[in-house]
Motif scaffolding. Sequence first.
Motif, short mmCIF file in Angstrom:
data_model
loop_
_atom_site.label_atom_id
_atom_site.label_comp_id
_atom_site.label_asym_id
_atom_site.label_seq_id
_atom_site.Cartn_x
_atom_site.Cartn_y
_atom_site.Cartn_z
N ILE A 194 0.81 -1.23 0.00
CA ILE A 194 0.00 0.00 0.00
C ILE A 194 0.84 1.28 0.00
CG2 ILE A 194 -1.67 1.36 1.35
CD1 ILE A 194 -3.12 -1.27 1.99
N PRO A 195 1.83 1.40 0.88
CA PRO A 195 2.59 2.66 0.90
C PRO A 195 3.26 2.94 -0.45
CG PRO A 195 3.08 1.36 2.85
CD PRO A 195 2.25 0.49 1.96
N PHE A 196 3.85 1.90 -1.03
CA PHE A 196 4.52 2.06 -2.31
C PHE A 196 3.54 2.48 -3.41
CE2 PHE A 196 5.39 -0.37 -6.29
CZ PHE A 196 6.38 0.48 -6.79
N LEU A 197 2.42 1.74 -3.51
CA LEU A 197 1.45 2.03 -4.58
C LEU A 197 0.81 3.39 -4.41
CD1 LEU A 197 -0.29 -1.45 -4.99
CD2 LEU A 197 1.20 -0.30 -6.65
N SER A 198 0.57 3.78 -3.16
CA SER A 198 -0.12 5.06 -2.96
C SER A 198 0.76 6.23 -3.44
CB SER A 198 -0.58 5.21 -1.52
OG SER A 198 0.43 5.79 -0.75
N GLY A 199 2.07 6.01 -3.46
CA GLY A 199 2.96 7.03 -4.00
C GLY A 199 2.73 7.30 -5.49
N TYR A 200 2.17 6.33 -6.18
CA TYR A 200 1.92 6.49 -7.62
C TYR A 200 0.48 6.83 -7.95
CZ TYR A 200 6.61 4.89 -8.27
OH TYR A 200 7.97 4.82 -8.23
N GLN A 201 -0.35 6.96 -6.94
CA GLN A 201 -1.77 7.19 -7.19
C GLN A 201 -2.29 8.46 -6.55
OE1 GLN A 201 -3.42 2.86 -7.03
NE2 GLN A 201 -5.11 4.22 -6.54
N GLY A 202 -1.42 9.15 -5.82
CA GLY A 202 -1.93 10.23 -4.98
C GLY A 202 -2.83 9.58 -3.96
N ASN A 203 -3.67 10.34 -3.33
CA ASN A 203 -4.51 9.73 -2.30
C ASN A 203 -5.92 9.48 -2.83
OD1 ASN A 203 -4.84 8.64 0.25
ND2 ASN A 203 -5.72 10.55 1.05
N VAL A 204 -6.01 9.06 -4.11
CA VAL A 204 -7.34 8.80 -4.68
C VAL A 204 -7.45 7.38 -5.18
CG1 VAL A 204 -7.73 11.20 -5.35
CG2 VAL A 204 -6.71 9.62 -7.00
N CYS A 205 -8.68 6.94 -5.29
CA CYS A 205 -8.99 5.59 -5.75
C CYS A 205 -8.70 5.46 -7.25
CB CYS A 205 -10.47 5.33 -5.47
SG CYS A 205 -11.15 3.83 -6.17
N PHE A 206 -8.06 4.37 -7.64
CA PHE A 206 -7.71 4.14 -9.04
C PHE A 206 -8.95 4.16 -9.94
CE2 PHE A 206 -6.83 1.32 -12.71
CZ PHE A 206 -5.65 1.88 -13.20
N TYR A 207 -10.08 3.72 -9.43
CA TYR A 207 -11.26 3.55 -10.28
C TYR A 207 -12.16 4.77 -10.33
CZ TYR A 207 -9.80 -1.26 -10.45
OH TYR A 207 -9.07 -2.40 -10.64
N CYS A 208 -12.49 5.32 -9.14
CA CYS A 208 -13.51 6.38 -9.15
C CYS A 208 -12.91 7.77 -8.99
CB CYS A 208 -14.58 6.12 -8.09
SG CYS A 208 -14.01 6.42 -6.41
N GLY A 209 -11.65 7.85 -8.58
CA GLY A 209 -11.01 9.16 -8.45
C GLY A 209 -11.37 9.93 -7.20
N GLU A 210 -12.23 9.37 -6.37
CA GLU A 210 -12.57 10.03 -5.10
C GLU A 210 -11.46 9.79 -4.08
OE1 GLU A 210 -15.44 11.87 -4.10
OE2 GLU A 210 -15.76 11.97 -6.26
N PRO A 211 -11.31 10.72 -3.12
CA PRO A 211 -10.26 10.55 -2.10
C PRO A 211 -10.40 9.22 -1.36
CG PRO A 211 -11.27 12.71 -1.93
CD PRO A 211 -12.06 11.95 -2.94
N MET A 212 -9.26 8.67 -0.98
CA MET A 212 -9.28 7.42 -0.24
C MET A 212 -9.75 7.65 1.19
SD MET A 212 -8.59 5.02 -2.09
CE MET A 212 -7.59 3.62 -1.98
N ASP A 213 -10.36 6.62 1.76
CA ASP A 213 -10.68 6.63 3.18
C ASP A 213 -9.73 5.67 3.88
OD1 ASP A 213 -11.60 4.28 2.17
OD2 ASP A 213 -13.65 4.49 2.87
N ASP A 214 -10.09 5.23 5.08
CA ASP A 214 -9.18 4.33 5.81
C ASP A 214 -9.20 2.91 5.28
OD1 ASP A 214 -8.60 6.45 7.37
OD2 ASP A 214 -10.05 5.95 8.94
N ASN A 215 -10.28 2.59 4.57
CA ASN A 215 -10.46 1.21 4.10
C ASN A 215 -9.85 1.03 2.70
OD1 ASN A 215 -11.35 -1.40 3.85
ND2 ASN A 215 -13.46 -0.84 3.39
N ILE A 216 -8.51 0.96 2.65
CA ILE A 216 -7.82 0.87 1.36
C ILE A 216 -7.66 -0.59 0.95
CG2 ILE A 216 -5.66 1.35 0.13
CD1 ILE A 216 -5.22 3.69 2.05
#
Length: 332
Positions: A194-216
């Motif tokens: 997760i930490p590695f991948l989130s560096g390439y996605q910003g803090n948004v969901c790959f599919y819907c583009g909405e900000p991530m919550d705690d349930n990644i």
Amino acid sequence: MNFTNEDYFKGIVLFGLNAATYKMALAQTLLKASREGKTELSWEELSTTYFDAYKARLAANSMPQQGNPNRLTKMERIIKEHELGVLTSNQAIDKVADTAFDDVVPRFQTIGSDKNIVASYFYDIEKGKKLVLKDSLLSLTEPQINTLQQEVHARWGLLEGAFSINQTNFELANNIREIYLKNGHERKALTHNIPFLSGYQGNVCFYCGEPMDDNIHVDHVLPRQVINHDEIWNLVLSHGDCNLLKSDRLVGQHFVEKLIARNENIMGSNHPWKAKIQSTLGSTPKKRASNLNMHYDNIKSVLGRYYWGGSDSYNPASDPFYRRLITALNNK
Ligand SMILES: [Zn+2]
């Protein structure tokens, strides 16, 4: 509006939502009752005629009755059990009566997604007892009934055709599955990515583009149930709900392009995963893109047109309703 009874019935047949062919069998059942001038259809008559409609349909030309290649409809299962001698005719019809009408009977009288247009236009429901048929149905003339029967048959055939696109080549699909099974491995824990991948996605969901919550969630873009591995080139971060709603379905080409671009971003870094991606997908951007597309085509051969959202152009990020839904779910 200048809609006739025939128009309304046709509207249901042509524009009703169809995840399966149930409405076509019910339409046929109602038209038969209208032809016979029945004011009521007991649950038993309803079940018998409905069962006969499927039995005839599947005997004449057995085609899939819904879109998911991994499943059979309730009615296909009942007809099969009857053919195999597991159920007698009476038992099969009882099973239809008990299990087949929960959705189709209440939902039949709709056009598109609007439930109010025709509401209880053709019948009232006394669940488990009978349908009370209305003049709107009984006043259809013989030629109108004949025309509508033809519409139902044509529409039923179109639905079967669409559903069967998913199931074109079983042998090829099996071979592809076997290749991925042989080369695959047991599912690993993925949260450490997760930490590695989130560096390439910003803090948004790959599919819907909405900000991530705690349930990644770490999601396999090409479904794991076919690809059978956890290579980083196929992993993205998504909302738990997006992961759940996408499930094991196919995403459109636009998400494959997005994944290719994401992987090229990783290739531009010095992360250890860079060497791993290079060894599995290829040494140049062109090779990597073509290999990833090859895997995507393989998955399509297995899953057919079993797309998330129903089509390859579906993009939850540009679907305002979807984004509202996700926001609502995340804020629960
Ligand atoms: Zn999402």
